[in-house]
Design a protein around this motif. Structure first.
Motif, PDB file in Angstrom:
ATOM      1  N   ASP A 105       0.840  -1.193   0.000  1.00 54.51           N
ATOM      2  CA  ASP A 105       0.000   0.000   0.000  1.00 54.51           C
ATOM      3  C   ASP A 105       0.878   1.248   0.000  1.00 54.51           C
ATOM      4  OD1 ASP A 105      -2.397  -1.347   0.030  1.00 54.51           O
ATOM      5  OD2 ASP A 105      -2.508  -1.424   2.222  1.00 54.51           O
ATOM      6  N   VAL A 106       0.349   2.328  -0.541  1.00 56.72           N
ATOM      7  CA  VAL A 106       1.075   3.598  -0.571  1.00 56.72           C
ATOM      8  C   VAL A 106       1.190   4.140   0.862  1.00 56.72           C
ATOM      9  CG1 VAL A 106       1.045   5.957  -1.484  1.00 56.72           C
ATOM     10  CG2 VAL A 106       0.168   4.079  -2.884  1.00 56.72           C
ATOM     11  N   VAL A 107       2.421   4.446   1.293  1.00 54.41           N
ATOM     12  CA  VAL A 107       2.643   5.005   2.637  1.00 54.41           C
ATOM     13  C   VAL A 107       3.513   6.259   2.529  1.00 54.41           C
ATOM     14  CG1 VAL A 107       2.432   2.799   3.884  1.00 54.41           C
ATOM     15  CG2 VAL A 107       4.682   3.521   3.030  1.00 54.41           C
ATOM     16  N   PRO A 108       3.482   7.129   3.553  1.00 54.20           N
ATOM     17  CA  PRO A 108       4.388   8.280   3.513  1.00 54.20           C
ATOM     18  C   PRO A 108       5.839   7.818   3.632  1.00 54.20           C
ATOM     19  CG  PRO A 108       2.935   8.384   5.447  1.00 54.20           C
ATOM     20  CD  PRO A 108       2.612   7.119   4.730  1.00 54.20           C
ATOM     21  N   LEU A 109       6.721   8.552   2.983  1.00 55.46           N
ATOM     22  CA  LEU A 109       8.135   8.226   2.983  1.00 55.46           C
ATOM     23  C   LEU A 109       8.690   8.100   4.408  1.00 55.46           C
ATOM     24  CD1 LEU A 109      10.593   9.823   0.539  1.00 55.46           C
ATOM     25  CD2 LEU A 109      11.203   9.760   2.938  1.00 55.46           C
ATOM     26  N   SER A 110       8.185   8.919   5.297  1.00 55.02           N
ATOM     27  CA  SER A 110       8.691   8.914   6.675  1.00 55.02           C
ATOM     28  C   SER A 110       8.479   7.560   7.356  1.00 55.02           C
ATOM     29  CB  SER A 110       8.022  10.026   7.479  1.00 55.02           C
ATOM     30  OG  SER A 110       6.615   9.872   7.412  1.00 55.02           O
ATOM     31  N   ALA A 111       7.534   6.766   6.855  1.00 56.48           N
ATOM     32  CA  ALA A 111       7.274   5.446   7.440  1.00 56.48           C
ATOM     33  C   ALA A 111       8.467   4.512   7.268  1.00 56.48           C
ATOM     34  CB  ALA A 111       6.023   4.831   6.814  1.00 56.48           C
ATOM     35  N   LEU A 112       9.377   4.841   6.355  1.00 55.03           N
ATOM     36  CA  LEU A 112      10.537   3.971   6.130  1.00 55.03           C
ATOM     37  C   LEU A 112      11.666   4.220   7.120  1.00 55.03           C
ATOM     38  CD1 LEU A 112      10.824   3.961   2.233  1.00 55.03           C
ATOM     39  CD2 LEU A 112       9.987   2.130   3.696  1.00 55.03           C
ATOM     40  N   ALA A 113      11.587   5.326   7.864  1.00 55.97           N
ATOM     41  CA  ALA A 113      12.649   5.655   8.822  1.00 55.97           C
ATOM     42  C   ALA A 113      12.846   4.485   9.783  1.00 55.97           C
ATOM     43  CB  ALA A 113      12.313   6.934   9.571  1.00 55.97           C
ATOM     44  N   GLY A 114      14.103   4.107   9.984  1.00 60.41           N
ATOM     45  CA  GLY A 114      14.400   3.025  10.909  1.00 60.41           C
ATOM     46  C   GLY A 114      14.377   1.647  10.276  1.00 60.41           C
ATOM     47  N   THR A 115      14.006   1.537   9.013  1.00 62.62           N
ATOM     48  CA  THR A 115      14.029   0.242   8.322  1.00 62.62           C
ATOM     49  C   THR A 115      15.464  -0.257   8.245  1.00 62.62           C
ATOM     50  OG1 THR A 115      12.184   0.932   6.915  1.00 62.62           O
ATOM     51  CG2 THR A 115      13.493  -0.920   6.127  1.00 62.62           C
ATOM     52  N   SER A 116      15.724  -1.477   8.691  1.00 58.34           N
ATOM     53  CA  SER A 116      17.110  -1.948   8.580  1.00 58.34           C
ATOM     54  C   SER A 116      17.370  -2.435   7.163  1.00 58.34           C
ATOM     55  CB  SER A 116      17.420  -3.015   9.626  1.00 58.34           C
ATOM     56  OG  SER A 116      16.595  -4.107   9.426  1.00 58.34           O
ATOM     57  N   GLY A 117      18.603  -2.256   6.721  1.00 56.82           N
ATOM     58  CA  GLY A 117      18.949  -2.585   5.335  1.00 56.82           C
ATOM     59  C   GLY A 117      18.559  -1.486   4.374  1.00 56.82           C
ATOM     60  N   LEU A 118      18.207  -0.298   4.914  1.00 58.88           N
ATOM     61  CA  LEU A 118      17.777   0.812   4.055  1.00 58.88           C
ATOM     62  C   LEU A 118      18.961   1.414   3.285  1.00 58.88           C
ATOM     63  CD1 LEU A 118      15.235   2.503   3.302  1.00 58.88           C
ATOM     64  CD2 LEU A 118      15.911   4.114   5.088  1.00 58.88           C
ATOM     65  N   ILE A 119      18.749   1.601   1.988  1.00 62.12           N
ATOM     66  CA  ILE A 119      19.749   2.189   1.102  1.00 62.12           C
ATOM     67  C   ILE A 119      19.066   3.330   0.356  1.00 62.12           C
ATOM     68  CG2 ILE A 119      21.235   1.769  -0.913  1.00 62.12           C
ATOM     69  CD1 ILE A 119      20.819  -1.313  -0.213  1.00 62.12           C
TER      70      ILE A 119
END
Lengths: 250, 250
Positions: free
Chosen positions: A159-173
């Motif tokens: 589902d479409v989410v705000p970009l800020s929801a990705l903060a703290g995702t491990s493995g984030l590039i």
């Protein structure tokens, strides 16, 4: 060979998704029309069918007429190997870009999860109805691309989410033109694999980047020094990471 | 930062190609129309201009009216670093594919030379007139992409040649799904850098592959295990190699 024994793509005339890989299956509806009327698949030809969950099977066409084809299995069910690390691509939706092209290419490149996000600079407004229609459309694009590229495990489109929801995702590039790290270095892998985030053409807002960096370690990936279109950046980042994956255990 | 000091892309409102980077230049014609009428660039704004050969300069708009803009230099001429190894992409023309998209993306990705080829399975017929018209169109696409991505060194687009003409090219890499070599390994660099060859969706004919292999060592590059569209394969291969380049001396 690295990817030997994947799908019977060279021999088979087509690849199609079915509900279950029974010894005998029938393909009708849109796919039946496509195979029988457009591709003109005929009795005696071979077709691979998949359940979309990684399983596929080689069939022979026993009948082809009236926008339907009947298939009879000629081999046991096979399993498409999983590639590791898992690869997710999050991309910012913008008014100008065409997410359909991105979804199509990411499916061909074997991306496991596609995460559409809206950033603070996104001009696009997402309400629930619009979002549901877009998701249905992207699922269809992914399915068609998977048929074309002989992929047996469909990507999931979140589902479409705000970009800020990705903060703290491990493995984030973060795919970032100004990336200072070695472009060939292999980024850290989180428990969900690699999650590469591609911004809109205008870039992320400084607050968004700070928000992501504050929440945990974020790797950077640059593909060349020029300003890539959002669409190109998504395909390029996925390509670079896809080329570094290997066959996993599952 | 790896690519610091490239082009004044963040500050500048646009990037445009001019004949020479004089202290004062005027942009009219198609580009003048685009900048003044479409992009609505106004006096006082900053624009970068380039000669297409790697030189660029920061200007201020002194006048903007009637589909023309006048520019006054605010800094000395700068030089866009060369990336190494040089990167060429040869791709087979087919009826179905859109070379324009490939040319656009390869330009964004910094590819130095674009080599359109016809293989024995290509359905396309090339006569001289058609070829000249296509080359003019692709040059225009590359120029527009370079303006958009702030690139100052235009790629060269070679005349259409038969695929067999590439046999014996040193640094040749074939983008091949069945590639058995390590996907992350860095291929051999020839005197002209990397020349990656992408076939049509139907693949190369066995004779073509044998012809290439017999003429000298050919590296293989796979991006994922699935059957990529020719268009996707060209962009993916260019991305993987582009991400491995560094700033050179020139």
């Amino acid at each position: 060979m690295l990817f030997d024994g994947w799908a019977a793509d060279v021999q088979a005339a087509a690849h199609v998704f079915v509900r279950a890989l029974e010894p005998a299956v029938e393909v009708s509806g849109v796919d039946g029309h496509h195979l029988e009327r457009v591709r003109r698949v005929r009795a005696g030809e071979r077709v691979t069918a998949s359940d979309g969950a990684g399983n596929w099977r080689l069939y022979e066409v026993s009948e082809a007429a009236n926008a339907r084809i009947a298939l009879v299995a000629v081999r046991a069910v096979m399993h498409e190997p999983v590639l590791t690390p898992p690869l997710a691509v999050a991309f910012a939706l913008t008014k100008r870009e065409k997410p359909e092209v991105v979804v199509q290419k990411l499916t061909e490149l074997g991306v496991d999860r596609i995460l559409p996000v809206v950033g603070s600079r996104s001009v696009v407004q997402w309400d629930e109805r619009k979002s549901a229609a877009a998701l249905a459309r992207w699922d269809r694009v992914a399915r068609e691309a998977a048929m074309q590229c002989r992929r047996s495990r469909l990507p999931t489109i979140a589902d479409v989410v705000p970009l800020s929801a990705l903060a703290g995702t491990s493995g984030l590039i973060v795919a970032d033109r100004g990336a200072s790290e070695s472009p060939t270095g292999v980024p850290l892998v989180g428990p969900d694999g690699w999650v590469v985030l591609v911004g809109p053409e205008g870039g992320f807002s400084p607050e968004e980047l700070i928000g992501l960096d504050e929440a945990g370690p974020v790797a950077r990936l640059a593909v060349g020094p020029h300003v890539l279109r959002a669409e190109t950046a998504a395909i390029a980042a996925a390509s670079v990471l896809a080329a570094q994956r290997t066959v996993g255990d599952a």
